[in-house]
Design a protein around this motif. Structure first.
Motif: not given
Length: 586
Positions: A193-204
């Protein structure tokens, strides 16, 4: 015997090439972009990354709820605990959260407790981390995890039973059963259910959450509407993003890294001033490659051989003298790490030779030594053989700790581990990670089964042909292009990293001279002549296995090689040096 490295060419997408030319890029730049991007959508955001291109925090599922929880904790006056991972992504996550809370939201630093996990205890919110949280005497308003927590239900449940709420922020793949039910909130772009970019890092992720906390505190009247944005935090979000090897084809990641690098190169932070004094990158601006190989290696060394808090103190140093002191320790840790790494690498090479055969799809190498170094070992062995590799270290307590690297682009390590866990529910004591890199802990008696299941999982992903070492190049350059302006033309497409690799070219040259160099005498210094007679200097790092090996080439040989052009400054002169990554005799 290791299969020879295949030197392949990327195939440019014609539509992307035309679109790139329409943005004003040179033919070479347009070709490099077309080699990396099959779909010209978002081309402007990728080629010219800017912070305004970042997806807003509210597109991240549960970010608004997490912001309310953290805002409540800010206003409570009670202790806020930050539980983060021990690698560079985790350490920069701790820096982001701490800086946001104290410098932007006015939280007294004495109310903020950092608990950065110990690498030797394993990845995630471990029982050791929980014990440290439960030992805190002051009332805890909230535990905020960063770069971990998605796979830690059992430990989060312990905290819930003690009346301590946990808000998980993470970017790793979730277990098949979903987010940890004992957490009051989970913010992770991987969840359903989350449409955000799947590639971002934890700090992001924690950066986005804290940006939303700022909005929440402004809406409550706790902060002024003129409270500065959290843009300055991009400084070290860029470091954590590069270090975690997430996709640099993502517009979000490219924007945060480009912005962060601009801030870093102003050298206003004591940490980055100290880094410049230690290594000024030959007078060139710090780029993504420098962050990955010169900075992240030192930060990661702290958790591998010493005390991870040194890295956090380095990033948060208040003056240059303090930063230099912590950096000196990190540098010493890094030298120590290299010594241990060389010893373990010899073990790993011997073990890999015993395990490997031409139809092998994977390697699971069991070692003795420092568990903190096994990720580097997995990369080195995997790249040498061209197969997904897990390096596993005996913890001498009945368990093996493992770090894996996917090596082959088509391989999804996290999916492989998930499938393996479904075949034997007792195989993993813990596991986590993402497509290209993953970690685990297994009972030592399960090692033969782990090796067997890992081989089966990788074979299922890759099909009927076993992988081999390969490099993908951007084709050939004319000898007249190999001049210093070429580097500026290439660097306009920074940042380079995973899925947006630094350009690598193919060439055919005659060897004019060759000699072994370096402390280990395993590097090769060469003079190469093109078929048109132009001569170029070249360096082939680790071109030999050991100093005792015979040189793989001789003067007069013609070779095909894959190389990166780089600037080389010598006695005031600047020339192009070819850094060879693979070569074979014609």
């Amino acid at each position: 015997m290791i299969k020879p490295t295949q030197i392949l060419e990327r195939q440019p997408n014609p539509a992307t090439f035309d679109a790139a030319k329409g943005l004003g890029l040179t033919d070479l730049q347009a070709m490099l972009v077309a080699n990396r991007l099959q779909n010209p959508q978002q081309l402007d955001e990728i080629v010219f990354p800017k912070l305004k291109h970042i997806q807003p925090p509210l597109e991240l599922k549960n970010a608004d709820f997490a912001a309310k929880l953290i805002a409540d904790a800010v206003q409570s006056g009670q202790t806020i605990v930050l539980a983060t991972d021990y690698d560079t992504d985790g350490v920069t996550s701790a820096w982001v959260a701490t800086t946001a809370l104290s410098d932007f939201f006015g939280v007294n630093p004495q109310r903020i407790r950092h608990i950065i996990g110990e690498r030797k205890s394993g990845y995630g919110i471990t029982d050791e981390v929980v014990d440290r949280i439960l030992a805190i005497e002051e009332p805890v308003a909230l535990v905020i995890s960063a770069d971990q927590g998605s796979s830690d239900e059992a430990r989060i449940a312990r905290l819930k039973e003690a009346g301590i709420p946990v808000c998980v922020t993470d970017h790793h793949q979730l277990p098949i059963e979903g987010p940890p039910p004992s957490a009051v909130c989970t913010v992770n772009p991987q969840q359903s259910g989350c449409d955000y970019d799947k590639t971002v890092a934890g700090c992001f992720v924690i950066f986005l959450v804290m940006a939303q906390v700022r909005q929440e505190l402004i809406s409550r009247g706790y902060l002024s509407a003129q409270t500065p944005s959290l843009k300055p935090l991009a400084l070290n979000v860029s470091l954590g993003t590069v270090a975690d090897s997430v996709s640099l084809k993502s517009p979000n990641n490219r924007a945060i890294v480009r912005t962060g690098l601009q801030m870093i190169n102003r050298f206003q932070s004591p940490a980055w001033q100290a880094m410049k004094e230690l290594n000024d990158n030959q007078g060139q601006p710090f780029d993504a490659e420098f962050l990955g190989f010169q900075v992240a290696t030192r930060i990661n060394a702290a958790s591998r051989v010493s005390d991870v808090t040194t890295a956090f103190h380095f990033l948060t140093a208040h003056d240059l003298s303090q930063a230099k002191s912590y950096l000196q320790q990190l540098d010493e840790d890094n030298l120590n790490r290299r010594e241990q790494q060389n010893e373990m690498l010899l073990q790993a090479k011997e073990r890999a030779r015993e395990l490997y055969h031409p139809n092998k799809y994977s390697l699971a190498v069991k070692l003795q030594g420092n568990a903190g170094i096994q990720g580097i070992i997995a990369s080195r062995i995997g790249e040498q053989y061209g197969v997904p590799t897990v390096a596993m270290t005996d913890l001498e307590d009945g368990f093996l700790a493992g770090s894996g690297r996917g090596i082959v682009d088509e391989v999804d390590l996290r999916a492989a581990f998930q499938w393996m866990s479904e075949q034997d529910s007792e195989l993993f004591s813990s596991m986590g990670g993402h497509k290209g890199a993953a970690g685990c802990m297994i009972p030592i008696e399960k090692y033969p089964l782990f090796s067997e299941l890992f081989e089966t999982a990788i074979q299922a992903q890759l099909g009927t042909t076993a992988p081999s070492p390969r490099v993908f190049t951007d084709g050939q350059l004319h000898p007249s292009q190999l001049t210093p302006p070429l580097i500026q033309e290439i660097n306009a497409l920074e940042p380079f990293g995973r899925e947006w690799p630094k350009p690598l070219f193919k060439g055919i040259f005659r060897i004019s001279s060759i000699k072994s160099v370096g402390q280990t005498q395993t590097h090769l210094s060469l003079k190469l002549s093109s078929d048109q007679g132009t001569e170029h200097s070249a360096i082939f790092f680790n071109g030999k296995e050991s100093a005792h090996d015979q040189d793989p080439f001789s003067s007069g040989d013609w070779i095909e090689c894959a190389y990166q052009p780089a600037l080389n400054r010598f006695f005031g002169r600047t020339n192009i040096q070819l850094r060879i990554q693979a070569a074979h005799k014609l």
